[in-house]
Design a protein around this motif. Structure first.
Motif, short mmCIF file in Angstrom:
data_model
loop_
_atom_site.label_atom_id
_atom_site.label_comp_id
_atom_site.label_asym_id
_atom_site.label_seq_id
_atom_site.Cartn_x
_atom_site.Cartn_y
_atom_site.Cartn_z
N UNK A 16 21.70 32.31 36.63
CA UNK A 16 22.97 33.23 36.37
C UNK A 16 23.38 33.32 37.82
N UNK A 17 22.34 33.75 38.65
CA UNK A 17 22.66 33.90 40.09
C UNK A 17 23.64 32.98 40.77
N UNK A 18 23.66 31.70 40.05
CA UNK A 18 24.22 30.63 40.80
C UNK A 18 25.76 30.67 40.25
N UNK A 19 25.89 30.98 38.95
CA UNK A 19 27.25 31.41 38.43
C UNK A 19 27.84 32.54 39.22
N UNK A 20 27.13 33.33 39.55
CA UNK A 20 27.64 34.49 40.12
C UNK A 20 28.12 34.21 41.59
N UNK A 38 33.68 42.16 43.33
CA UNK A 38 32.51 42.65 42.79
C UNK A 38 32.38 42.96 41.25
N UNK A 39 33.83 43.31 40.74
CA UNK A 39 33.99 43.30 39.21
C UNK A 39 33.74 42.04 38.64
N UNK A 40 34.47 40.81 39.28
CA UNK A 40 34.24 39.71 38.51
C UNK A 40 32.82 39.36 38.56
N UNK A 41 32.04 39.36 39.47
CA UNK A 41 30.70 38.98 39.42
C UNK A 41 29.68 39.66 38.53
N UNK A 42 30.10 41.13 38.40
CA UNK A 42 29.22 41.65 37.46
C UNK A 42 29.90 41.20 36.03
N UNK A 43 30.98 40.94 35.68
CA UNK A 43 31.45 40.53 34.33
C UNK A 43 30.94 39.14 34.04
N UNK A 44 30.67 38.40 35.18
CA UNK A 44 30.50 36.96 34.96
C UNK A 44 29.01 37.15 34.51
N UNK A 45 28.37 37.82 35.31
CA UNK A 45 26.72 37.92 35.16
C UNK A 45 26.42 38.39 33.86
N UNK A 46 27.21 39.61 33.29
CA UNK A 46 26.98 40.35 32.18
C UNK A 46 27.23 39.22 31.08
N UNK A 47 28.26 38.58 31.08
CA UNK A 47 28.55 37.61 30.10
C UNK A 47 27.48 36.63 29.87
N UNK A 48 27.03 35.93 31.06
CA UNK A 48 26.06 34.95 30.95
C UNK A 48 24.78 35.68 30.44
N UNK A 49 24.41 36.81 30.85
CA UNK A 49 23.15 37.50 30.07
C UNK A 49 23.24 37.57 28.60
N UNK A 50 24.45 38.19 28.25
CA UNK A 50 24.99 38.18 27.02
C UNK A 50 24.58 36.90 26.02
N UNK A 51 25.22 35.99 26.39
CA UNK A 51 25.02 34.46 25.92
C UNK A 51 23.38 34.20 26.00
#
Lengths: 156, 117
Positions: A16-20, A38-51
């Protein structure tokens, strides 16, 4: 003109860190501000975690960053059965009088694991959020949309 | 991606937990493990220093909430040190700013324990 940058990673937390890192680099390339990045990093990380959440089996995450002069769309797709499906998101847009959002955990600190705080965060940070599931193929796809400011000029 | 979690005892007998790195779905179990070890040892007052944290997501927030819930059951207290506006923004968006006491440095955080159990 629309450009697409794609990334495919194993569906494991350590990637997930790599996608971030990828979205941070792309946001920098597109001249997003530090706060927006920073918003984009958080949004992408949260989405990956969700999946990844709730999936015991091996999956892959396919991430497409598609951008034009006016919009950045990030499509994150899991490619295995058992991914979390689409769900109605709690409305967190109503703000309290003091400008903060009511805590998803509430004052009682009851941790409700069914409540997807992560996607609620994404919804708050992005201009648009779409969650789709395909029961037949066993895939889930989350699309995040962020529009560029009208005055901004973008690399592409 | 590295995360570093260290603990030490403070003058007021509370424990400081210093976290450095990024707290996400991969690294948050390490933070959780450290905090839970302290709780299991009977340490219910903690100052968690997030000054070295560059990033935290909902998984990390869940760890902090879980820990706070546990120590409150034992009349304990967890306070945070955080001045990073990006991290504080996440606490604001989630409403956790109302649940956690957040201080700017260790001295201020320790001061909040005056009169605590």
């Amino acid at each position: 003109m629309t450009d697409v940058v794609s990334l495919k990673v194993p569906g494991q937390p350590q990637y997930v860190g790599l996608v971030r890192l990828a979205i941070a680099g792309l946001a920098n390339h597109l001249d997003f501000t530090f706060d927006d990045t920073e918003d984009l990093k958080l949004a992408v990380t949260e989405t990956c975690s969700h999946l990844l959440r709730g999936t015991a089996r091996s999956i892959e995450l396919c991430v497409d960053f598609q951008f034009s002069m006016t919009v950045l769309e990030i499509r994150i797709k899991s490619t295995a059965p058992g991914s979390p499906g689409s769900r109605s998101l709690p409305d967190r847009r109503g703000e309290a009088a003091d400008g903060t959002t009511p805590s998803p955990w509430g004052e009682s600190l009851e941790l409700d694991t069914d409540l997807d705080v992560g996607l609620s965060l994404v919804e708050a940070l992005m201009d648009k959020l779409d969650v789709e599931t395909n029961e037949d193929t066993g895939t889930a796809c989350v699309t995040l949309t962020r529009y560029f400011p009208l005055s901004g000029s973008r690399a592409g | 991606m590295e995360i570093k979690v260290t603990t030490r005892t403070l003058d007021n007998k509370a424990h400081a937990v210093e976290v450095q790195g990024e707290i996400d779905v991969y690294t948050s179990p390490r933070v959780k493990e450290t905090i839970n070890e302290l709780i299991d040892q009977g340490h219910y007052n903690m100052v968690i220093n997030l000054e070295g944290v560059r990033y935290i997501d909902s998984t990390g927030l869940g760890v902090l909430i879980g820990a706070l819930k546990k120590v409150r059951e034992k009349d304990g207290k967890i306070v945070l040190i955080c001045t990073n506006p990006q991290i504080k923004k996440i606490f604001n968006i989630t409403g956790l700013i109302k649940i956690f006491d957040i201080y700017k440095d260790e001295e201020e955080a320790i001061g909040s324990f005056v009169g605590a159990a």
